[in-house]
Design a protein around this motif. Structure first.
Motif, short mmCIF file in Angstrom:
data_model
loop_
_atom_site.label_atom_id
_atom_site.label_comp_id
_atom_site.label_asym_id
_atom_site.label_seq_id
_atom_site.Cartn_x
_atom_site.Cartn_y
_atom_site.Cartn_z
N VAL A 1 0.76 -1.28 0.09
CA VAL A 1 -0.07 -0.09 -0.22
C VAL A 1 0.75 1.36 0.12
O VAL A 1 0.19 2.15 -0.07
CB VAL A 1 -1.05 0.21 1.16
CG1 VAL A 1 -1.96 -0.98 1.19
CG2 VAL A 1 -0.17 0.06 2.57
N ILE B 1 0.06 5.36 -1.50
CA ILE B 1 -1.27 5.75 -1.64
C ILE B 1 -1.21 7.13 -0.88
O ILE B 1 -1.00 7.02 0.23
CB ILE B 1 -2.22 4.77 -1.10
CG1 ILE B 1 -2.21 3.33 -1.58
CG2 ILE B 1 -3.53 5.43 -0.93
CD1 ILE B 1 -2.92 2.42 -1.29
N ILE C 1 -10.05 5.38 -4.43
CA ILE C 1 -9.55 3.79 -4.28
C ILE C 1 -10.97 2.91 -4.28
O ILE C 1 -11.90 3.23 -3.66
CB ILE C 1 -9.05 3.50 -2.75
CG1 ILE C 1 -7.83 4.43 -2.71
CG2 ILE C 1 -8.64 2.13 -2.54
CD1 ILE C 1 -7.22 4.42 -1.19
N LEU D 1 -3.99 -0.29 4.96
CA LEU D 1 -4.08 1.20 4.52
C LEU D 1 -4.36 2.23 5.57
O LEU D 1 -3.85 3.37 5.93
CB LEU D 1 -5.27 1.27 3.51
CG LEU D 1 -5.82 2.65 3.05
CD1 LEU D 1 -4.48 3.34 2.33
CD2 LEU D 1 -6.98 2.57 2.17
N GLN E 1 -0.99 2.72 7.11
CA GLN E 1 -0.35 3.73 6.22
C GLN E 1 -0.50 5.15 6.54
O GLN E 1 0.32 6.07 6.18
CB GLN E 1 -0.46 3.32 4.99
CG GLN E 1 0.27 3.92 3.86
CD GLN E 1 -0.29 5.13 3.13
OE1 GLN E 1 -1.37 5.51 3.31
NE2 GLN E 1 0.18 5.29 1.85
#
Length: 221
Positions: A13, A16, A22, A40, A43
């Motif tokens: 990921v 991004i 998304i 995510l 992240q």
């Protein structure tokens, strides 16, 4: 040598950015890439536009992403279910946008993006609030509404098996939106239960060819 496998979910990921659009596969929990969604969350990307069949269930997966206020806008078919309380609360408070799209239109808008189709006419939604501001046309005596493609920066999908080229096979109905989302995104990230050697996948069973997949990661990586 082409090798699209990622060593970790975090690597999968990476890149991004805030504000990305998304697509997330899944019909409820079936085919939902939960491990990628958790990655995510860790992240940190924010202000996301999410394209999904619904707006999350319970406390995990997409619902957790919404709960943490990481989603700016939802494009979906079923935003309200008995356990979609996080989206419901934020929407009522004006903290998240919603673009409601009937399920068939949602699937075809995604497919149109992957197929290079600039738009299509459908009778679904004609004469309702969903058709406001859209072009309409009478074709063979029936009223239609023009719908436009939905494209994404990233697609997070779940498959059963994949190889290092990105070829994917799915488990039964868990394929749902995965194949068309893979075609409609600039970067497709596939979470798989197993990464197999080249040649182990029967070409006749490959649903998503590797040309549409940029990253493959094993769930337990």
């Amino acid at each position: 040598m082409i090798d699209k496998t990622c060593a970790s979910l975090e690597q999968a990921v990476a890149g991004i950015l805030d504000g990305a659009t998304i697509m997330i596969g899944g019909f409820g929990n079936a085919g939902m890439p939960a491990a990628l969604i958790d990655a995510l969350l860790a992240q940190g990307a924010r202000e996301l536009t999410i394209v999904n069949n619904n707006a999350g269930n319970g406390e995990t997966g997409l619902a957790a992403l919404i709960r943490e206020r990481r989603v700016r806008k939802m494009i979906c078919s079923f935003p309200r279910q008995h356990d979609s309380h996080h989206f419901d609360a934020l929407y009522r408070a004006g903290d998240v946008e919603l673009e409601l799209t009937p399920q068939g239109n949602l699937a075809e808008r995604i497919r149109a993006a992957g197929a290079g189709i600039g738009g299509f006419f459908t009778p679904t939604g004609y004469g309702t609030l969903l058709a406001e501001g859209k072009e309409t046309r009478v074709i063979d005596g029936r009223h239609y509404v023009l719908e436009t493609p939905i494209r994404a920066d990233f697609a997070l999908i779940k498959a059963l098996r994949g190889d290092r080229w990105g070829n994917l096979v799915y488990r039964k109905t868990a394929r749902n939106f995965g194949p068309i989302m893979a075609m409609a995104a600039k970067t497709t990230i596939a979470q798989v239960a197993e990464v197999v050697e080249l040649g182990e996948l029967d070409p006749e069973t490959v649903v998503t060819p590797g040309i549409f997949v940029q990253r493959v990661v094993k769930e337990a990586a």
